[in-house]
Write a protein that holds these residues in place. Structure first.
Motif, PDB file in Angstrom:
ATOM      1  N   CYS A 168       0.784  -1.132   0.114  1.00  0.00           N
ATOM      2  CA  CYS A 168       0.024   0.039  -0.052  1.00  0.00           C
ATOM      3  C   CYS A 168       0.848   1.392  -0.088  1.00  0.00           C
ATOM      4  O   CYS A 168       0.556   2.353  -0.681  1.00  0.00           O
ATOM      5  CB  CYS A 168      -0.835   0.023   0.992  1.00  0.00           C
ATOM      6  N   ALA A 169       1.940   1.158   0.808  1.00  0.00           N
ATOM      7  CA  ALA A 169       2.807   2.423   0.961  1.00  0.00           C
ATOM      8  C   ALA A 169       3.526   2.499  -0.706  1.00  0.00           C
ATOM      9  O   ALA A 169       3.631   3.607  -1.036  1.00  0.00           O
ATOM     10  CB  ALA A 169       4.096   2.197   1.570  1.00  0.00           C
TER      11      ALA A 169
ATOM     12  N   ASP B  62       0.880   4.357  -2.584  1.00  0.00           N
ATOM     13  CA  ASP B  62       1.004   5.740  -2.361  1.00  0.00           C
ATOM     14  C   ASP B  62       2.053   6.573  -3.384  1.00  0.00           C
ATOM     15  O   ASP B  62       1.982   7.358  -4.094  1.00  0.00           O
ATOM     16  CB  ASP B  62       1.322   5.901  -1.113  1.00  0.00           C
ATOM     17  N   LYS B  63       3.185   5.576  -3.672  1.00  0.00           N
ATOM     18  CA  LYS B  63       4.561   6.306  -4.056  1.00  0.00           C
ATOM     19  C   LYS B  63       4.020   6.179  -5.633  1.00  0.00           C
ATOM     20  O   LYS B  63       4.689   7.410  -6.336  1.00  0.00           O
ATOM     21  CB  LYS B  63       5.750   5.341  -3.970  1.00  0.00           C
TER      22      LYS B  63
ATOM     23  N   GLN C 108      -5.662   2.621  -3.630  1.00  0.00           N
ATOM     24  CA  GLN C 108      -5.309   3.331  -2.520  1.00  0.00           C
ATOM     25  C   GLN C 108      -6.389   3.560  -1.442  1.00  0.00           C
ATOM     26  O   GLN C 108      -6.021   3.380  -0.065  1.00  0.00           O
ATOM     27  CB  GLN C 108      -4.968   4.679  -2.990  1.00  0.00           C
TER      28      GLN C 108
ATOM     29  N   CYS D 155      -6.716   0.200   0.180  1.00  0.00           N
ATOM     30  CA  CYS D 155      -5.645   0.176   1.233  1.00  0.00           C
ATOM     31  C   CYS D 155      -6.039   0.707   2.764  1.00  0.00           C
ATOM     32  O   CYS D 155      -5.693   0.396   3.596  1.00  0.00           O
ATOM     33  CB  CYS D 155      -4.476   0.593   0.859  1.00  0.00           C
ATOM     34  N   LYS D 156      -6.728   1.902   2.644  1.00  0.00           N
ATOM     35  CA  LYS D 156      -7.098   2.649   3.724  1.00  0.00           C
ATOM     36  C   LYS D 156      -8.238   2.309   4.291  1.00  0.00           C
ATOM     37  O   LYS D 156      -8.650   2.999   5.493  1.00  0.00           O
ATOM     38  CB  LYS D 156      -7.206   4.270   3.321  1.00  0.00           C
TER      39      LYS D 156
END
Length: 213
Positions: A177-178, A181-182, A209, A212-213
């Protein structure tokens, strides 16, 4: 994993819709590519693929027509269960991609395309193809990442494939997930080299994304 493939297909539909509105007028190549995108937008996959194939034969120094032969046929294969149809579509995709891979092993977009073909095979028959192709597919993404670490499609596609695998095995998806974001941050500054160059993925990355959140 099946949901990943379907949503990739939807993201590409959005891309071709925008692409067909940006095609410049100009020479025969530009006009042909514009016509092929128009056919694809209308859902005429076979006609679009055939036209991209003819452009590829007429323009052997350009990699994009064969790239789109592969992309059209791979996305068309999503969701199809008939073995003969899957074989025909993905064989056409593979043959077109192989032509470009023999010319250039340093194009990250081609490695992402090969990974998508592999993933289509995994989704079609996970029991047979999952174990066989998952490792090589991660290897393809590693090659793409080494060549173009700031290409948002590379970063996002790799992360989403990893999420599909991690979800299946019950592993933590936070690191992936990070990476999504990238990828979204990279999409904000990414500029395709030409109007025809791959530029899809942002809308799907935004959806990923949110999940993921």
């Amino acid at each position: 994993m099946k949901k990943i493939i379907i949503t990739i297909a939807l993201s590409i539909v959005t891309f071709i819709s925008a692409q067909s509105q940006q095609v410049p007028t100009g020479g025969q190549y530009e006009q042909g590519m514009g016509k092929a995108f128009g056919l694809w937008k209308k859902g005429k996959n076979t006609e679009a693929s055939d036209l991209f194939e003819r452009i590829a034969a007429a323009e052997p120094t350009k990699w994009l027509p064969n790239y789109y032969v592969a992309l059209v046929n791979t996305t068309a294969a999503f969701g199809i269960k008939d073995k003969e149809s899957i074989n025909a579509l993905l064989l056409k995709a593979q043959n077109a991609l192989d032509l470009e891979m023999t010319k250039d092993q340093n194009n990250a977009e081609l490695y992402v395309m090969q990974a998508m073909i592999n993933t289509a095979w995994i989704v079609y028959d996970p029991m047979t193809n999952g174990q066989k192709l998952s490792g090589p597919t991660m290897g393809l993404y590693a090659k793409a990442e080494a060549l173009a670490p700031n290409n948002p499609r590379v970063v996002f596609s790799k992360a989403e494939f990893e999420i599909g695998s991690a979800s299946f095995w019950g592993k933590d998806t936070k690191p992936m997930c990070a990476q999504i974001d990238k990828a979204i941050a990279l999409f904000a500054t990414f500029k395709p080299e030409t109007v025809f160059a791959p530029n899809w993925g942002l809308d799907r990355a935004v959806e990923a994304q949110k999940k993921c959140k």
